[in-house]
Write a protein that holds these residues in place. Structure first.
Motif, PDB file in Angstrom:
ATOM      1  N   TRP A   1       0.838  -1.210   0.000  1.00  0.00           N
ATOM      2  CA  TRP A   1       0.000   0.000   0.000  1.00  0.00           C
ATOM      3  C   TRP A   1       0.872   1.260   0.000  1.00  0.00           C
ATOM      4  CZ3 TRP A   1      -0.107   3.102   4.598  1.00  0.00           C
ATOM      5  CH2 TRP A   1      -0.893   4.251   4.475  1.00  0.00           C
ATOM      6  N   LYS A   2       1.903   1.274   0.825  1.00  0.00           N
ATOM      7  CA  LYS A   2       2.769   2.450   0.886  1.00  0.00           C
ATOM      8  C   LYS A   2       3.439   2.706  -0.463  1.00  0.00           C
ATOM      9  CE  LYS A   2       3.847   2.121   5.834  1.00  0.00           C
ATOM     10  NZ  LYS A   2       4.915   1.832   6.844  1.00  0.00           N
ATOM     11  N   PHE A   3       3.894   1.631  -1.114  1.00  0.00           N
ATOM     12  CA  PHE A   3       4.525   1.808  -2.421  1.00  0.00           C
ATOM     13  C   PHE A   3       3.535   2.349  -3.444  1.00  0.00           C
ATOM     14  CE2 PHE A   3       4.937  -0.028  -6.692  1.00  0.00           C
ATOM     15  CZ  PHE A   3       6.077   0.645  -7.110  1.00  0.00           C
ATOM     16  N   VAL A   4       2.394   1.710  -3.561  1.00  0.00           N
ATOM     17  CA  VAL A   4       1.421   2.081  -4.591  1.00  0.00           C
ATOM     18  C   VAL A   4       0.993   3.535  -4.451  1.00  0.00           C
ATOM     19  CG1 VAL A   4      -0.936   1.663  -5.418  1.00  0.00           C
ATOM     20  CG2 VAL A   4       0.591  -0.265  -4.967  1.00  0.00           C
ATOM     21  N   THR A   5       0.823   4.004  -3.228  1.00  0.00           N
ATOM     22  CA  THR A   5       0.327   5.366  -3.002  1.00  0.00           C
ATOM     23  C   THR A   5       1.437   6.405  -2.954  1.00  0.00           C
ATOM     24  OG1 THR A   5       0.315   4.962  -0.594  1.00  0.00           O
ATOM     25  CG2 THR A   5      -1.739   4.563  -1.805  1.00  0.00           C
ATOM     26  N   SER A   6       2.669   5.972  -3.115  1.00  0.00           N
ATOM     27  CA  SER A   6       3.785   6.921  -3.107  1.00  0.00           C
ATOM     28  C   SER A   6       3.884   7.634  -4.443  1.00  0.00           C
ATOM     29  CB  SER A   6       5.099   6.197  -2.826  1.00  0.00           C
ATOM     30  OG  SER A   6       5.091   5.607  -1.549  1.00  0.00           O
ATOM     31  N   PRO A   7       4.231   8.928  -4.440  1.00  0.00           N
ATOM     32  CA  PRO A   7       4.449   9.631  -5.712  1.00  0.00           C
ATOM     33  C   PRO A   7       5.526   8.939  -6.533  1.00  0.00           C
ATOM     34  CG  PRO A   7       4.363  11.185  -3.867  1.00  0.00           C
ATOM     35  CD  PRO A   7       4.400   9.813  -3.267  1.00  0.00           C
TER      36      PRO A   7
ATOM     37  N   ILE B   1      -7.352   5.002   1.111  1.00  0.00           N
ATOM     38  CA  ILE B   1      -6.817   4.374   2.327  1.00  0.00           C
ATOM     39  C   ILE B   1      -5.841   5.355   2.969  1.00  0.00           C
ATOM     40  CG2 ILE B   1      -5.594   2.395   3.293  1.00  0.00           C
ATOM     41  CD1 ILE B   1      -6.324   0.864   0.715  1.00  0.00           C
ATOM     42  N   TYR B   2      -6.166   5.842   4.152  1.00  0.00           N
ATOM     43  CA  TYR B   2      -5.272   6.816   4.788  1.00  0.00           C
ATOM     44  C   TYR B   2      -4.335   6.172   5.806  1.00  0.00           C
ATOM     45  CZ  TYR B   2      -8.606   6.935   8.748  1.00  0.00           C
ATOM     46  OH  TYR B   2      -9.422   6.607   9.808  1.00  0.00           O
ATOM     47  N   ASP B   3      -4.586   4.894   6.148  1.00  0.00           N
ATOM     48  CA  ASP B   3      -3.658   4.204   7.039  1.00  0.00           C
ATOM     49  C   ASP B   3      -3.851   2.704   6.870  1.00  0.00           C
ATOM     50  OD1 ASP B   3      -1.690   3.851   8.944  1.00  0.00           O
ATOM     51  OD2 ASP B   3      -3.093   3.843  10.618  1.00  0.00           O
ATOM     52  N   CYS B   4      -2.757   1.971   7.016  1.00  0.00           N
ATOM     53  CA  CYS B   4      -2.783   0.511   6.975  1.00  0.00           C
ATOM     54  C   CYS B   4      -2.172   0.032   8.285  1.00  0.00           C
ATOM     55  CB  CYS B   4      -2.003  -0.010   5.771  1.00  0.00           C
ATOM     56  SG  CYS B   4      -2.101  -1.800   5.515  1.00  0.00           S
ATOM     57  N   GLU B   5      -2.989  -0.569   9.118  1.00  0.00           N
ATOM     58  CA  GLU B   5      -2.579  -0.931  10.479  1.00  0.00           C
ATOM     59  C   GLU B   5      -2.328  -2.432  10.579  1.00  0.00           C
ATOM     60  OE1 GLU B   5      -4.595  -1.112  14.956  1.00  0.00           O
ATOM     61  OE2 GLU B   5      -5.586  -0.044  13.317  1.00  0.00           O
ATOM     62  N   VAL B   6      -1.114  -2.816  10.953  1.00  0.00           N
ATOM     63  CA  VAL B   6      -0.784  -4.221  11.167  1.00  0.00           C
ATOM     64  C   VAL B   6      -1.180  -4.602  12.589  1.00  0.00           C
ATOM     65  CG1 VAL B   6       1.074  -5.919  11.304  1.00  0.00           C
ATOM     66  CG2 VAL B   6       1.100  -4.176   9.504  1.00  0.00           C
ATOM     67  N   VAL B   7      -2.127  -5.545  12.691  1.00  0.00           N
ATOM     68  CA  VAL B   7      -2.567  -6.030  14.003  1.00  0.00           C
ATOM     69  C   VAL B   7      -1.648  -7.150  14.468  1.00  0.00           C
ATOM     70  CG1 VAL B   7      -4.465  -7.063  15.296  1.00  0.00           C
ATOM     71  CG2 VAL B   7      -4.946  -5.376  13.500  1.00  0.00           C
ATOM     72  N   ASP B   8      -1.435  -8.126  13.600  1.00  0.00           N
ATOM     73  CA  ASP B   8      -0.468  -9.191  13.838  1.00  0.00           C
ATOM     74  C   ASP B   8      -0.051  -9.733  12.474  1.00  0.00           C
ATOM     75  OD1 ASP B   8      -2.468 -11.115  13.037  1.00  0.00           O
ATOM     76  OD2 ASP B   8      -3.259 -11.086  15.077  1.00  0.00           O
ATOM     77  N   ASP B   9       0.718 -10.802  12.454  1.00  0.00           N
ATOM     78  CA  ASP B   9       1.261 -11.296  11.183  1.00  0.00           C
ATOM     79  C   ASP B   9       0.181 -11.642  10.166  1.00  0.00           C
ATOM     80  OD1 ASP B   9       3.832 -10.960  12.011  1.00  0.00           O
ATOM     81  OD2 ASP B   9       4.264 -13.089  12.347  1.00  0.00           O
ATOM     82  N   SER B  10      -0.982 -12.051  10.641  1.00  0.00           N
ATOM     83  CA  SER B  10      -2.028 -12.500   9.725  1.00  0.00           C
ATOM     84  C   SER B  10      -3.271 -11.621   9.757  1.00  0.00           C
ATOM     85  CB  SER B  10      -2.410 -13.954  10.037  1.00  0.00           C
ATOM     86  OG  SER B  10      -2.863 -14.079  11.376  1.00  0.00           O
ATOM     87  N   THR B  11      -3.157 -10.424  10.306  1.00  0.00           N
ATOM     88  CA  THR B  11      -4.320  -9.525  10.391  1.00  0.00           C
ATOM     89  C   THR B  11      -3.884  -8.080  10.170  1.00  0.00           C
ATOM     90  OG1 THR B  11      -5.215 -10.986  12.117  1.00  0.00           O
ATOM     91  CG2 THR B  11      -6.354  -8.894  11.742  1.00  0.00           C
ATOM     92  N   LEU B  12      -4.636  -7.368   9.361  1.00  0.00           N
ATOM     93  CA  LEU B  12      -4.396  -5.940   9.178  1.00  0.00           C
ATOM     94  C   LEU B  12      -5.724  -5.225   9.021  1.00  0.00           C
ATOM     95  CD1 LEU B  12      -4.234  -4.913   5.674  1.00  0.00           C
ATOM     96  CD2 LEU B  12      -3.231  -7.167   5.947  1.00  0.00           C
ATOM     97  N   ILE B  13      -5.715  -3.934   9.287  1.00  0.00           N
ATOM     98  CA  ILE B  13      -6.906  -3.109   9.127  1.00  0.00           C
ATOM     99  C   ILE B  13      -6.564  -1.953   8.189  1.00  0.00           C
ATOM    100  CG2 ILE B  13      -8.663  -1.697  10.250  1.00  0.00           C
ATOM    101  CD1 ILE B  13      -8.088  -3.209  12.843  1.00  0.00           C
ATOM    102  N   MET B  14      -7.329  -1.829   7.129  1.00  0.00           N
ATOM    103  CA  MET B  14      -7.195  -0.688   6.225  1.00  0.00           C
ATOM    104  C   MET B  14      -8.225   0.352   6.626  1.00  0.00           C
ATOM    105  SD  MET B  14      -6.648  -2.519   2.536  1.00  0.00           S
ATOM    106  CE  MET B  14      -5.454  -3.844   2.347  1.00  0.00           C
TER     107      MET B  14
END
Length: 561
Positions: free
Chosen positions: A149-155, A168-181
């Protein structure tokens, strides 16, 4: 143009599509427009096949053309080859539906994984498959998704659909197998992104520019994915070879094929002849070639309804283009000069349907009530007269001493686009407009197109399963290379993207289709079918007409002796 002249013209062009009459260099098959060449190229000898062990189960693919890079985000081609090696959170199947891959489920309000907050923001929880490893043995985790996500949204990421990630204004890593966009609002196309992922451990110390231009990944030597196949070899101008991933996360029974060799055969006649030899198990041909393989022993002809529509565009990103095409009435006049029905019925032998909107009639989002640019050369001529483009003494219209002459940018090796461009050239001549061709090798033509430095082009767009064309036509959108835009249309397109339900999106997409036609930003020509010739030895093939292609379930394919 008289009926008799039309018959003669189409007779000549159909022969040009089906027979060889010249030569042209390699072309590019793109997920963004693939442009035509000036003439049908000669039949070439098939490229050298990769050496392989005879005991292996080897799927040989007669592929349309050499791709540009293996980075699925920056490539301007279809990603069939990449998707054998690289996976994302989702994929589209043969029913035009999104299915989870590296994600266990696609978040929805119904399953509780997509939550709309009181302030209008949206939290989407993605639960990932466990035990997945990159090809180099490093575990795949939520960190890789957020890094992607960080790469794709980078200029400067040069991602073809980067706008679709910007909510998507933030991508939150909860644990190795869970994230919240965390989204800034509802976006209807959210399920259609993250069709690929990038390995954080390979790129984490690089800048965006360095990732985009990292040759070892782009050319495959350091490409690591999570897919059923691993990169083996890329012989320039000839083939790409991938081999079985022995540690594929779906289980040891997958994939059932040991190797796939994608041989580059850009000339459509060469590709057809290669399939007729029986040396290849998969190949895509033209609709006009279907009759020639109708009874080919040992093969199934799959006519796949496609989300592709062909269209004709003008660019106003050059001074000459602005002078000719900034006037909406001029664009409309030129549209009325093109006989699209004849192209569909005669040139394409009735295998395709005339398009008046980007959305296929098979979609519930299709609007049949848009303005139709019927073939009317008399009306076209009158409109050009009214716009000040009057007939000159040499049969070419003029305005303020400037002749109405433009060129169509062509990419060598695409005989269907070749014939369409030639028809347009002849019909423009009938109304006093001169059309010439500028032919470039595929990669060079694609770069010129991306830069907007062209005047006319015949192109093909793949629409996603859940239709949105904001990224194609919005002012300044990443895939709007024409420079043409309509602010009113922008408002409606973007609003249509902000709803999840069909009931809310349908009226807005109907309005967007009407506005797009009225603004004359692009002339749809026809909805395409994709003829894919597949050996009966290949099992579990389920062709897909979406922008993510027919190799979506290649891990399930089998190959019998």
């Amino acid at each position: 143009m008289s009926k008799k002249r039309l018959e003669i013209l189409f007779g000549i062009l159909i022969i040009a599509v089906l027979a060889a009459s010249g030569c042209a260099p390699t072309a590019t098959e793109t997920a963004v427009p693939a442009e035509p060449a000036t003439q049908a190229p000669a039949v070439e000898e098939p490229a050298t096949q990769a050496p392989v062990a005879e005991s292996n189960k080897i799927l040989r693919v007669a592929y349309s053309s050499e791709i540009d890079v293996l980075n699925a985000f920056t490539s301007q081609n279809l990603c069939d080859i990449e998707f054998t090696m690289v996976e994302g959170l989702i994929m589209t199947d043969d029913h035009n539906s999104y299915v989870p891959v590296l994600a266990k489920d696609i978040p929805t309000p119904e399953n509780g994984l997509a939550v709309v907050n009181d302030d209008g923001t949206v939290d989407m929880t993605w639960n990932l498959q466990e035990g997945v490893k990159w090809h180099d043995g490093v575990p795949f985790t939520a960190n890789d998704v957020c890094f992607t996500w960080k790469f794709v949204t980078s200029p400067g990421s040069e991602t073809y659909n980067s706008d679709e990630y910007m909510g998507i204004y933030d991508c939150e890593v909860v644990d190795d197998s869970t994230l919240i966009m965390h989204w800034d609002g509802i976006y209807g196309y959210y399920a259609g992104i993250f069709e690929a992922t990038l390995p954080e451990h390979l790129f984490k110390d690089m800048t965006t520019e360095e990732i985009v231009n990292y040759e070892p990944y782009n050319r495959g030597d350091e490409l690591v994915g999570t897919g059923p196949f691993k990169f083996a070899e890329w012989k320039s101008g000839e083939y790409i070879r991938v081999v079985r991933n022995e540690d594929y996360w779906r289980g040891p029974q997958y994939p059932a094929i040991d190797e796939i060799v994608f041989t580059f055969l850009p000339d459509t006649n060469t590709r057809l002849n290669a399939m007729l030899t029986g040396d290849y198990q998969w190949g895509q041909i033209l609709p006009t070639q279907v009759k020639q393989v109708a009874n080919l022993e040992g093969y199934n002809m799959n006519l796949i309804n496609s989300n592709v529509y062909l269209h004709f565009d003008f660019s106003v990103q050059t001074e000459h283009g602005k002078q000719l095409f900034s006037d909406i009435n001029v664009r409309k006049a030129l549209y009325h000069a093109i006989n699209r029905q004849a192209i569909a019925d005669q040139l394409m032998e009735g295998t395709v349907t005339v398009a008046n909107t980007p959305i296929n009639p098979s979609s519930p989002y299709h609007n049949p009530d848009v303005y139709v640019y019927d073939y009317d050369p008399e009306l076209a001529g009158q409109m050009l007269d009214d716009a000040g483009w009057v007939m000159g003494p040499n049969g070419i219209r003029e305005k303020d001493g400037e002749p109405f002459s433009f060129y169509i940018l062509l990419s060598a090796g695409r005989t269907d686009r070749i014939a369409i461009a030639q028809v347009i050239q002849a019909q423009m001549k009938d109304i006093g407009v001169e059309v010439t061709f500028e032919t470039l090798e595929g990669a060079a033509a694609t770069q010129r197109w991306r830069d907007g430095q062209w005047e006319g082009i015949v192109s093909g767009w793949f629409l996603p399963a859940d239709p949105s064309f904001t990224s194609l036509f919005a002012c300044g959108a990443p895939n709007n290379m024409t420079g043409l835009c309509d602010p009113e249309l922008d408002v409606v397109m973007k609003e249509s993207d902000s709803y999840l339900s069909f009931e809310e999106r349908k009226p807005l997409l109907d309005q967007a289709q009407e506005l797009l036609s009225d603004a004359a930003l692009s002339l749809p020509i026809y909805y395409n079918v994709i003829p894919q010739l597949v050996s009966k030895k290949v099992g579990n093939f389920r062709g897909s007409g979406t922008n993510l292609g027919s190799f979506w379930n290649v891990y399930e394919w089998t190959l019998s002796e």
